[in-house]
Design a protein around this motif. Sequence first.
Motif: not given
Length: 422
Positions: A69, A74-76, A197-198, A200-201, A204-205
Amino acid sequence: MKINVIGAGLGGLLSAASLAIEGHEIEVFERLPITGGRFTNIEYHGFSLSTGALHMIPHGSTGPLGNLLKKIGADVEIVPCEPMAMIRIPANGSNNYKSGFKDISFNQFGSQFSMWNRLKLAILLVTTRRWPPKNISFENWIRKYLNEDSAHKTANSFCGWALSLTNRDVPAEEAFEIFENLYRYGGTGIPMGGCKGVTDALVEIIRSNGGKIHTNTEVSRIIVENNTARGVIADGNKHYSDVVISNIGHPFTRDLYDSYTINNAYEEKIDNVKSSAGIKTCLAADEPLIGHNGILLTPYCRRVNGINEVTNTDPNLAPPGKHLVMAHQSVRQEKIDKLEEEIEIGLQDLKEVFPNKKYEVILTQSYYDGWPVNRASSGSDIGNTTPINSLYVVGDGAKGKGGIEVEGVALGVMNTLDIIKQ
Ligand code: FAD
């Protein structure tokens, strides 16, 4: 390259996001109206329950998933569990929790053993790292070296929680590879926002790098020409690509194509892939039932293997002032047609684990067949390649060795990316 991905579960999304940032043209096809598969949230009266996982990442931010990630941006945020795990043991040498209990740290599990077995355990912890056992189940290995009831129960509770299997079903080699990964990567963590949270990030990518995700779109066929995957048929339309990545496990992937040459070795391997089943029970409470964010292993329950309380990390997973507590129990294949009885025994277990505590059971979910805990139970994974060129399988039906659940998914995805790039 143009790459089609079948399924928007964690395995499909991780592969798609990793390839999208490298400039490949990505299309993901998901038959459900949502992305995330068994790794996303279900909102219920302000509680973020989940479609599968217990909002936990086995090796936290420093394991294969956490590292992948980070690598793809990834924003997590993954918060470490402190303690990683506790073990609830009965008071006064009893065999159940009815007359009281105490919680000991996972690292002290040997303290339940006889002096002689404690000594043996210290030696085994060193020797098994150098000479891992082979061709023996974890249960028989324990029987051979540490024949002690508490060792069997703790191993069963750990295997039930982490793999949704009993120690009878786990090859000792796989169990020790998992322990090696615990030394290598460290313990558990909880992603802020839970599973969603994981995933969805990752969505988004994919989207921000030009990838397309089609929900409500089931793949009905994989197009194979000259023993090579050329694309997929989804919603009656042909979508051609250079590579097809399937997130639905080997057996379901095999059902989607015709091949002119039957590969007997592969067919035999597929027949040996076994999924693992389980039951998850979600509780709502006004006060903490566990009081920490790690796992509470419950080896002396009849069915429940372990419990967590994720709101100690992310209070937003429940309405203000409430706690979300999730219990997991593995289900043996022969009990799948008796799920209601299994659920009832699990609920009785919870009354013993939390005596005098007030809580409400808000959801009980069972997982088997096409929506299991693991598509390939640990130790029965058969790798990421198929007999068809340019067709790969990722996800928990094709995990990397010793990879617990989503860590195995990440290891399998990394292996697949390496093969595709060769
Ligand atoms: P999936 O999530 O199943 O994704 C496959 C996707 O493919 C699905 O969305 C499906 O709808 C789609 N699909 C299927 N067929 C088609 C088709 N023909 N066309 C298009 N789309 C299709 N792991 C952890 O690490 N930590 C935990 O705390 C944890 N707890 C768990 C607790 C339970 C009760 C369960 C059930 C699982 C748990 N797991 C946990 C395991 C984890 O949830 C899974 O390993 C992971 O989510 C698997 O992801 P995947 O991508 O392999 O598969």
